[in-house]
Design a protein around this motif. Structure first.
Motif, PDB file in Angstrom:
ATOM      1  N   UNK A  50       0.836  -1.199   0.000  1.00  0.00           N
ATOM      2  CA  UNK A  50       0.000   0.000   0.000  1.00  0.00           C
ATOM      3  C   UNK A  50       0.871   1.250   0.000  1.00  0.00           C
ATOM      4  N   UNK A  51       1.914   1.247   0.811  1.00  0.00           N
ATOM      5  CA  UNK A  51       2.822   2.405   0.855  1.00  0.00           C
ATOM      6  C   UNK A  51       3.461   2.646  -0.514  1.00  0.00           C
ATOM      7  N   UNK A  52       3.964   1.585  -1.141  1.00  0.00           N
ATOM      8  CA  UNK A  52       4.626   1.732  -2.433  1.00  0.00           C
ATOM      9  C   UNK A  52       3.654   2.196  -3.509  1.00  0.00           C
ATOM     10  N   UNK A  53       2.456   1.617  -3.514  1.00  0.00           N
ATOM     11  CA  UNK A  53       1.473   1.972  -4.539  1.00  0.00           C
ATOM     12  C   UNK A  53       1.057   3.431  -4.424  1.00  0.00           C
ATOM     13  N   UNK A  54       0.803   3.901  -3.216  1.00  0.00           N
ATOM     14  CA  UNK A  54       0.339   5.280  -3.060  1.00  0.00           C
ATOM     15  C   UNK A  54       1.457   6.299  -3.284  1.00  0.00           C
ATOM     16  N   UNK A  55       2.697   5.917  -3.046  1.00  0.00           N
ATOM     17  CA  UNK A  55       3.785   6.818  -3.434  1.00  0.00           C
ATOM     18  C   UNK A  55       3.763   7.039  -4.944  1.00  0.00           C
ATOM     19  N   UNK A  56       3.562   5.959  -5.685  1.00  0.00           N
ATOM     20  CA  UNK A  56       3.523   6.045  -7.143  1.00  0.00           C
ATOM     21  C   UNK A  56       2.300   6.820  -7.627  1.00  0.00           C
ATOM     22  N   UNK A  57       1.147   6.569  -7.029  1.00  0.00           N
ATOM     23  CA  UNK A  57      -0.071   7.292  -7.410  1.00  0.00           C
ATOM     24  C   UNK A  57       0.104   8.789  -7.172  1.00  0.00           C
ATOM     25  N   UNK A  58       0.694   9.146  -6.049  1.00  0.00           N
ATOM     26  CA  UNK A  58       0.775  10.556  -5.677  1.00  0.00           C
ATOM     27  C   UNK A  58       1.865  11.317  -6.438  1.00  0.00           C
ATOM     28  N   UNK A  59       2.726  10.596  -7.147  1.00  0.00           N
ATOM     29  CA  UNK A  59       3.667  11.287  -8.030  1.00  0.00           C
ATOM     30  C   UNK A  59       2.917  12.085  -9.092  1.00  0.00           C
ATOM     31  N   UNK A  62      -1.062  14.199  -6.732  1.00  0.00           N
ATOM     32  CA  UNK A  62      -0.647  14.526  -5.366  1.00  0.00           C
ATOM     33  C   UNK A  62      -1.796  14.781  -4.405  1.00  0.00           C
ATOM     34  N   UNK A  63      -2.979  15.051  -4.927  1.00  0.00           N
ATOM     35  CA  UNK A  63      -4.109  15.303  -4.043  1.00  0.00           C
ATOM     36  C   UNK A  63      -4.744  14.056  -3.478  1.00  0.00           C
ATOM     37  N   UNK A  64      -4.332  12.887  -3.970  1.00  0.00           N
ATOM     38  CA  UNK A  64      -4.910  11.640  -3.487  1.00  0.00           C
ATOM     39  C   UNK A  64      -4.255  11.263  -2.154  1.00  0.00           C
ATOM     40  N   UNK A  65      -5.044  11.072  -1.094  1.00  0.00           N
ATOM     41  CA  UNK A  65      -4.449  10.688   0.185  1.00  0.00           C
ATOM     42  C   UNK A  65      -3.974   9.240   0.152  1.00  0.00           C
TER      43      UNK A  65
END
Length: 235
Positions: A50-59, A62-65
């Motif tokens: 989850x941590x890795x996926x959301x780092x990639x999404x927020x690149x 950025x507004x996605x928590x």
């Protein structure tokens, strides 16, 4: 295509940080970038995917928590913690696991509660005993072998006034974005629970043979030299 003012959410996805899944976090993140379906990555006993996926999404968004989740194997079966701050250890009693989820200000989902194929599904007596403490019932799981498992989950949720969720339970890339909820955007755990009560669901059952693929992935991991580890995504 996501309807204006709405959010598409697949609430049960696995990355290769689960021992029986093969999907890279980057591939999962692309489901959001390409199709607008936000994944809830809830790996087995880990929040690393989850941590890795959301780092990639927020690149790129950025507004996605970052919504961290974990599918925790308790002494009585699996429970998902959602909106976690840190990992919860496995093999604790289900009641204690629910306490630890609540202590983090997070919420709980009981995944595939009536699936008779999976030995890790929560025990029925435990579900009856603790059902009032569960926040969300997974009413649609695309990997449930029988239709009846989802029917029973929906009935259980309705009888107790619980909102339901939908999950592809994807363990492989070609399962991604197959099942999801369309709901009002939310900004908190309580907001998600409210949004689920009026959500629309898109659900597509996958072939039961996919469970054999997951077993093969797990067997290959178990047979590999112990020094081999899952690669970490460095951002």
């Amino acid at each position: 295509m996501t309807p204006p003012g709405r959010l598409c959410l697949d609430m049960h996805v696995h990355s290769h940080y689960s021992s029986d899944a093969s999907t890279n976090p980057r591939t999962i993140a692309e489901g959001w970038h390409t199709y607008g379906i936000l994944p809830i990555v809830c790996d087995h006993n880990s929040i690393r995917g989850a941590e890795a996926t959301y780092r990639l999404i927020r690149e790129r968004s950025p507004g996605i928590p970052a919504i961290l989740a974990e599918e925790i194997l308790t002494a009585e079966g699996e429970i998902i913690g959602l909106f976690l701050n840190e990992e919860i250890p496995p093999h604790l009693p289900a009641a204690e696991t629910l306490d630890l989820i609540a202590d983090q200000g997070a919420i709980s989902i009981v995944p595939h509660p009536f699936c008779t194929y999976r030995s890790t599904a929560i025990r029925r007596d435990t579900l009856e005993e603790l059902g009032h403490r569960i926040d969300i019932v997974e009413g649609y799981n695309a990997r449930n072998v029988t239709r009846q498992a989802n029917v029973e989950a929906l009935r259980f949720a309705a009888e107790r006034g619980k909102p339901v969720s939908v999950g592809s339970d994807a363990h492989t890339p070609f399962e991604l974005c197959s099942s999801y909820a369309i709901l009002e955007p939310f900004d908190s755990p309580a907001g998600l629970i409210r949004s689920l009560r009026t959500a629309e669901f898109r659900y597509r059952k996958v072939h039961p043979s996919l469970h054999r693929i997951s077993k093969r992935i797990r067997a290959e991991r178990d047979a590999a030299p112990r020094k081999r580890t899952i690669p970490v995504v460095h951002l």
